[in-house]
Structure formats: structure tokens, C-alpha cells
Write a protein that holds these residues in place. Structure first.
Motif, PDB file in Angstrom:
ATOM      1  N   ALA A 380     -41.729   1.383  35.321  1.00  0.00           N
ATOM      2  CA  ALA A 380     -42.783   1.009  36.260  1.00  0.00           C
ATOM      3  C   ALA A 380     -42.762  -0.462  36.644  1.00  0.00           C
ATOM      4  N   LEU A 381     -42.170  -1.323  35.824  1.00  0.00           N
ATOM      5  CA  LEU A 381     -42.203  -2.755  36.080  1.00  0.00           C
ATOM      6  C   LEU A 381     -40.848  -3.254  36.573  1.00  0.00           C
ATOM      7  N   PRO A 382     -40.856  -4.278  37.404  1.00  0.00           N
ATOM      8  CA  PRO A 382     -39.586  -4.936  37.737  1.00  0.00           C
ATOM      9  C   PRO A 382     -38.912  -5.435  36.457  1.00  0.00           C
ATOM     10  N   GLU A 383     -37.588  -5.425  36.445  1.00  0.00           N
ATOM     11  CA  GLU A 383     -36.855  -5.722  35.218  1.00  0.00           C
ATOM     12  C   GLU A 383     -37.267  -7.056  34.604  1.00  0.00           C
ATOM     13  N   GLY A 384     -37.382  -8.088  35.414  1.00  0.00           N
ATOM     14  CA  GLY A 384     -37.751  -9.395  34.891  1.00  0.00           C
ATOM     15  C   GLY A 384     -39.128  -9.399  34.270  1.00  0.00           C
ATOM     16  N   LYS A 385     -40.077  -8.678  34.870  1.00  0.00           N
ATOM     17  CA  LYS A 385     -41.441  -8.640  34.342  1.00  0.00           C
ATOM     18  C   LYS A 385     -41.493  -7.864  33.028  1.00  0.00           C
ATOM     19  N   PHE A 386     -40.686  -6.808  32.908  1.00  0.00           N
ATOM     20  CA  PHE A 386     -40.629  -6.080  31.640  1.00  0.00           C
ATOM     21  C   PHE A 386     -40.107  -6.982  30.529  1.00  0.00           C
ATOM     22  N   GLN A 387     -39.092  -7.755  30.828  1.00  0.00           N
ATOM     23  CA  GLN A 387     -38.538  -8.665  29.824  1.00  0.00           C
ATOM     24  C   GLN A 387     -39.553  -9.737  29.442  1.00  0.00           C
ATOM     25  N   ASP A 388     -40.335 -10.210  30.428  1.00  0.00           N
ATOM     26  CA  ASP A 388     -41.368 -11.206  30.130  1.00  0.00           C
ATOM     27  C   ASP A 388     -42.403 -10.615  29.166  1.00  0.00           C
ATOM     28  N   VAL A 406     -45.103  -1.123  14.646  1.00  0.00           N
ATOM     29  CA  VAL A 406     -45.169   0.083  15.473  1.00  0.00           C
ATOM     30  C   VAL A 406     -45.374  -0.276  16.940  1.00  0.00           C
ATOM     31  N   THR A 407     -46.347  -1.159  17.210  1.00  0.00           N
ATOM     32  CA  THR A 407     -46.642  -1.503  18.605  1.00  0.00           C
ATOM     33  C   THR A 407     -45.474  -2.249  19.245  1.00  0.00           C
ATOM     34  N   SER A 408     -44.767  -3.050  18.467  1.00  0.00           N
ATOM     35  CA  SER A 408     -43.616  -3.771  19.020  1.00  0.00           C
ATOM     36  C   SER A 408     -42.489  -2.813  19.370  1.00  0.00           C
ATOM     37  N   GLU A 409     -42.299  -1.801  18.533  1.00  0.00           N
ATOM     38  CA  GLU A 409     -41.242  -0.821  18.792  1.00  0.00           C
ATOM     39  C   GLU A 409     -41.454  -0.088  20.115  1.00  0.00           C
ATOM     40  N   ARG A 410     -42.703   0.012  20.551  1.00  0.00           N
ATOM     41  CA  ARG A 410     -42.982   0.705  21.807  1.00  0.00           C
ATOM     42  C   ARG A 410     -42.417  -0.038  23.013  1.00  0.00           C
ATOM     43  N   PHE A 411     -42.062  -1.308  22.838  1.00  0.00           N
ATOM     44  CA  PHE A 411     -41.484  -2.085  23.932  1.00  0.00           C
ATOM     45  C   PHE A 411     -39.964  -2.088  23.913  1.00  0.00           C
ATOM     46  N   ASP A 412     -39.384  -1.354  23.008  1.00  0.00           N
ATOM     47  CA  ASP A 412     -37.935  -1.189  23.028  1.00  0.00           C
ATOM     48  C   ASP A 412     -37.565  -0.443  24.312  1.00  0.00           C
ATOM     49  N   PRO A 413     -36.700  -0.991  25.160  1.00  0.00           N
ATOM     50  CA  PRO A 413     -36.363  -0.321  26.433  1.00  0.00           C
ATOM     51  C   PRO A 413     -35.747   1.062  26.258  1.00  0.00           C
TER      52      PRO A 413
END
Length: 610
Positions: A380-388, A406-413
Motif C-alpha cells: 500500500a505504501l510507496p517503497e521509500g515510505k515503507f522503508q522510512d 512481535v510488532t517489529s516482525e510485522r514490518f518484515d517485507p
């Protein structure tokens, strides 16, 4: 069956020796009461503050969803002013009637991902993973198989392996779909978002047609009252007292230095009463009121209890903390002139729609929102914004390392979790957008809902009253506040652009016109932050205020994995407040599963079930 108010008086109720006493006759409480009262050797009592209401159109007719909010059947809770929302105070609707919020909600029936529930178990709560919960999801429901036409025309699916077929709650696909339904799915497919043919099977990512808690034959809401309570009202061991406001749970000191719950003090018709429980008191008052009742009983943070004039019996600073809530923005688009607002009234007008419903149980008043999509941020997010965002998450400090992991793992691409939800509905659903009275335009709304909020708040007893019956809890979700809240805010502002993409994609763009709110004049991130802060609302899915402590025990929560309150014998909490981490789903189906599992554990612990 006509509703009968107070089948028993408060004085009569107080004289019964109950085995199990349930506080709260809502979504979870009635399910627990129904399961425990299946065993005639147990007397089961339910205390509920609201009335028993039956055959009320604004509850029963699906297409009238939302009309009970703000009425006498709503507790009318409000948050404290939220700095992250420009000082706004948000209403927090909760059901004040038998059936609780199951009588007010929008009848959405879905489940989180396998990973959501496995995360609860990962925190040290055995028995709460997906495989353990699935039987209780199925036990609560009867999912009606969609017709072949529904399957081919509207993407309705049915998986017998994960669908309950004998449970109390009737679940079905709508008989009526708005003009946009198929176009929504096709537009998202054109953006590379696949249709999900198994959205109840442990992954809800993608676009799919939602099932709803609606009885298909009658086309009426199926909820705790007419599914768990009224079919069992004849049981001689099941007692419901309405108009009963709980003051406190009676706790008696034990020889080992802990406490035992032995009953409840409550007020009914202005008179105070006490009722005893032989085995257990079960608190099912919900995420807002369960922590208040614990605090009014002397269980909680000593500082908060002292400020409310309460003596501390069980020191647990976690009571009322860990509040998590789905955050929602409503993005409004014009519809093309040839499109009518048929979601609510149909092209024939509201009177004709009501007549069609009453005569034939058909038409737009049988429908609730059905156009759903859950996406990971990487989609859903532009690649740069996801990385930010990922960098912000990785830099978060956390006192709870397990939860943070656990919550950090949810941001694994590589994860494919539904981090953001999109729903389409006709009409203008943003109260902050007010077209002029002579505006003849029609509108549609794309709801954007954050599923795993980093913002965490609290709900506590009001220190100025110290009385849960005063109906003035201190609700502070801390929306967009602090470092954690900044992640939520950034996620929300950048997700709006994908909503724009959906609306611009064919064939949906044939029906949806330009975006009108936020206005097109908004272009910078700062302007979007300002708009989001001024318009964000709750999605009515609060959880976590009496959460399971997992491997950290009382240091990490309020109840253990069998939902027993730490430091108190004979007291459990069974409702949405026990969820340690939020899920990517509307919570109704999960609350019923928690209730079914909670009742099962009680019966196990009392040697009724193996």
C-alpha cells in the motif's frame, strides 16, 4: 419472542446461590452463560446494566446499522481530549443493552491471520494460537454456504474445513450488493491485488467479499441476544437481571495472602444489593468497563486506586493499560451523476426500500458493507515510505521486549499481513465533511483502517467519582502520541494515496469521481498530517486493557492464559480486554471465540470436560 424486562427482581436474584456469576450480558457474557448453563448442576447468573430489547428495527434490520449509536442503547463513552487529534474528544460507542455491542456493530464477520493468534501464544500464552482457537471460532457459528450465483457473480467463498455449521451465530453473505461491489474487486485486481478465496482460513490479505452475522432466512441481525440467550431463556438454571450496575466484586482475604472472589455488590433501581458466587465470578464487561470494575474492587495500580478512594487489595499496575484500538480515516469521493446512493435506500427511495424489506426480506436494507481489502504496507505504501516506517519501528525503545519483537516482525517485507484495511461504502461517512445544503452531488467513502496500532493508551476508573456506575471512565487511547504514535500517523497519511489509486482504477473509476475530502488542495505531508489529525476516528475495536500476561505473568498483564486474574481465586475476565496484541480483523468473531474457549476452560477446571 417478546422481550420481558427483569424476569426476576433484584431481591430475588440476590437470594440465589449461584455457582457462576457473570458481570455483563453482552457479546462474551451471554455466550459464556449459555455454555455454562448447558449443565443443569450449575446455577448461572448474569448481571447487565442495560435493558432486554427484542424486535427493534434499528437493531434487527441490517441496512439500518449505525442508527443505535448515540441513543439510549449506547453507553455514550468519550475519550479525554487527544493532543494527537488537535485536542478533539472522540465518542466511543458501546452497547448498553442485553447483547452489548453485538447489537450495535456493523455485523462484519472475519478473522485475523494465523500469525495474529500465534503471536499471543508466542508471548507465553499456551493454547491461544490459531490451531487452538479455530475449533472455538467454528463452535460459535453457522456459516451458510453461498449459492452458486453468489460464488460466481460476487466472489463469495465457502471452505468447509474452517467453517462452523452448527453454532449459535448465523453467518451469511448478503442477498443484495451495491453497484460498486464487483467493480471494487476488479479495480483492486487491476492494481495487482489478488482476490482471496479463503479469507476465513488464516489469511485475510487481498480483496474479498465479507460474510456477515445475519440470519439468511429472516435477513435479520444474528447477535448474542437472539442466538445465545433467547433460545435458552427457558433453562431453569439461567438467570438474567437487567438494570443492574456493578459497584464492586467482593474479595475475601485468604490464608495464603491472596484473595478470593465470592460475589458482587450491585445497584438496581437505586438500591444496593449483594449476590454470592460459589465457584467463580466472571467479568465480561468489555474493554472499557472490565478494568474499571477491577479497579473499583481494589485490583490495579495503587496510585490510581488511591486517587479514586479505593484501598489496594491486589497491586497490578497493568489493569487498564495496554489499550489498543484500530484507527480509521474516511476518504470521501464524488460519485458520477448517473450513480445513485443505493447502498442505503436503493433507486426507489427509502420508503420503497423499507417496504421491500418488510414484504420480501430483500433489497438494500438487507445489506451491510461487503467490499473489503486488507494489505501489507509493502503493497500500500510507496517503497521509500515503507522503508522510512521500517526504520522508525526498528528504532523504537520498548520495555516489553517480547511484544516489541512481535510488532517489529510485522514490518518484515516478507510478511504478508493485513496491516491496513480498505472498505468502500456509498454515502458521505466523514462527519468533518459537510457539503452545502443545496449540494445535489452523491458521495462514496473509502474507509482506511490501521490494524496494528503502535499507539497504546489506557482506561481507568474516574478518580473524581471512584464509581464505575457513574459512567465516566477516563479513556485515553493516546492517538498519534509520542514516538509510537508517530509511526501510526505516518502510516495513515501515506496510505491515503493508495485509496486514491483504487478510486482512479477502472472499472471503479467509471463510478467514482474526484476526491473531495481531503480536498485536492492538500498536497504536502504536513498538510496530510494536519488533515488526519483533525479527522481520525475510532473503528470501535478496543482491546487489551486486561490482557494476558504470558511468560511475564503479573509483570506483563492482568490474567493468565486461562483468563484467571492474577492474585485472585475464583475470578476470570472473558472478553476483548484479554487480547495482548491487536489483530488484523473486526473483532466480533474473535470475541465469540474467546468466550467459547473461556467457557470451555471453566468447565475443564471444574471437572465437567476433559
Amino acid at each position: 419472542m417478546a422481550a420481558q424486562e427483569n424476569l426476576i427482581t433484584a431481591a430475588e436474584f440476590s437470594q440465589i446461590q449461584f455457582d457462576f456469576l457473570i458481570i455483563g450480558g453482552g457479546t462474551a457474557g451471554l455466550a459464556v452463560a449459555a455454555r455454562l448453563s448447558e449443565y443443569s448442576q450449575f446455577n448461572v447468573g448474569v448481571l447487565e446494566a442495560g435493558p432486554l430489547v427484542n424486535r427493534l428495527d434499528t437493531v434487527d434490520i441490517p441496512g439500518l446499522y449505525g442508527q443505535t449509536i448515540g441513543t439510549e442503547h449506547d453507553w455514550g463513552f468519550k475519550t479525554v481530549p487527544q493532543p494527537g487529534l488537535h485536542g478533539r474528544v472522540l465518542p466511543w460507542p458501546r452497547g448498553k443493552l442485553v447483547g452489548g455491542t453485538s447489537a450495535l456493530n456493523f455485523m462484519i464477520w472475519n478473522r485475523g491471520s494465523k500469525e495474529d493468534y500465534n503471536a499471543w501464544e508466542q508471548l507465553g500464552n499456551p493454547g491461544w494460537g490459531w490451531d487452538d482457537l479455530l475449533p472455538f471460532f467454528k463452535k460459535s457459528e453457522t456459516i451458510h454456504r453461498p449459492t452458486l450465483r453468489h460464488q460466481t457473480d460476487y466472489g463469495a467463498t465457502f471452505d468447509p474445513e474452517v467453517s462452523g455449521t452448527t453454532g449459535p451465530i448465523n453467518v451469511s453473505y448478503p442477498n443484495y450488493y451495491p453497484t460498486t461491489h464487483q467493480l471494487w474487486r476488479q479495480a483492486l485486481n487491476s492494481l495487482g491485488i489478488e482476490s482471496n478465496e479463503a479469507h476465513l482460513s488464516g489469511s485475510n490479505t487481498g480483496v474479498w467479499t465479507c460474510v456477515n452475522s445475519i440470519t439468511p432466512e429472516e435477513q435479520t441481525r444474528s447477535y448474542a441476544t437472539n442466538s445465545y440467550y433467547l433460545p435458552n431463556v427457558h433453562r431453569k438454571n439461567l438467570f438474567l437481571l437487567t438494570g443492574a450496575f456493578v459497584d464492586e466484586i467482593t474479595l475475601e482475604a485468604t490464608d495464603d495472602g491472596s484473595h478470593k472472589a465470592t460475589g458482587v455488590t450491585f445497584t438496581c433501581n437505586g438500591q444496593q444489593h449483594h449476590v454470592s458466587a460459589k465457584y467463580e465470578v466472571i467479568l465480561s464487561a468489555g474493554t472499557v468497563q472490565s478494568p474499571q470494575i477491577l479497579e473499583s474492587s481494589g485490583i490495579g495500580n495503587p496510585q490510581i486506586l488511591a486517587s479514586a478512594g479505593k484501598a489496594t487489595k491486589v497491586d497490578n499496575p497493568n489493569v487498564g493499560e495496554n489499550l489498543q484500538e484500530h484507527i480509521m480515516a474516511a476518504i470521501v469521493f464524488e460519485t458520477k451523476t448517473e450513480v445513485q446512493n443505493d447502498q442505503k435506500s436503493g433507486n426507489k427511495g427509502p420508503d420503497a426500500a423499507l417496504e421491500e424489506y418488510l414484504r420480501h426480506r430483500a433489497g438494500p436494507l438487507t445489506a451491510v458493507p461487503s467490499c473489503f481489502c486488507y494489505l501489507p504496507f509493502v503493497k500500500a505504501l510507496p517503497e521509500g515510505k515503507f522503508q522510512d516506517l521500517s526504520r522508525l519501528v526498528s528504532g523504537l525503545p520498548s520495555s516489553n521486549l517480547q511484544s516489541h519483537s512481535v510488532t517489529s516482525e510485522r514490518f518484515d517485507p516478507k510478511q504478508r499481513l493485513g496491516q491496513i484495511e480498505y472498505i468502500l461504502d456509498f454515502g458521505n461517512w466523514n462527519q468533518a465533511f459537510s457539503p452545502s445544503q443545496d449540494d445535489a452531488k452523491n458521495y462514496a467513502t473509502v474507509f482506511q483502517v490501521l490494524q496494528y496500532p503502535f499507539s497504546q493508551g489506557s482506561i481507568h476508573i474516574n478518580s473524581s467519582t471512584g464509581n464505575v456506575s457513574a459512567n465516566e471512565p477516563t479513556i485515553d487511547p493516546k492517538y498519534y502520541s509520542g514516538t509510537h504514535g508517530k509511526i501510526d500517523l505516518e502510516a495513515m497519511i501515506h496510505s491515503i494515496h493508495f485509496a486514491d489509486e483504487i478510486a482512479r482504477s477502472k472499472p471503479l473509476s467509471n463510478l467514482l469521481g474526484p476526491r473531495v475530502f481531503p480536498p485536492k488542495s492538500i498536497t504536502t505531508d504536513d498538510e496530510y498530517r494536519d488533515w488526519v489529525g483533525k479527522t481520525t476516528i475510532t473503528d470501535w475495536h478496543p482491546v487489551g486493557t486486561c490482557s494476558m500476561g504470558g511468560s511475564r505473568g503479573i509483570e506483563g498483564g492482568v490474567v493468565d492464559h486461562r483468563l484467571r486474574v492474577y492474585g485472585v481465586q475464583g475470578l476470570r475476565v472473558i472478553d476483548a480486554s484479554i487480547m495482548p496484541l491487536h489483530i488484523s480483523a473486526h473483532i466480533q468473531a474473535t470475541v465469540y471465540a474467546i468466550a467459547e474457549k473461556g467457557a470451555h476452560m471453566i468447565l475443564q477446571d471444574h471437572n465437567v470436560l476433559a
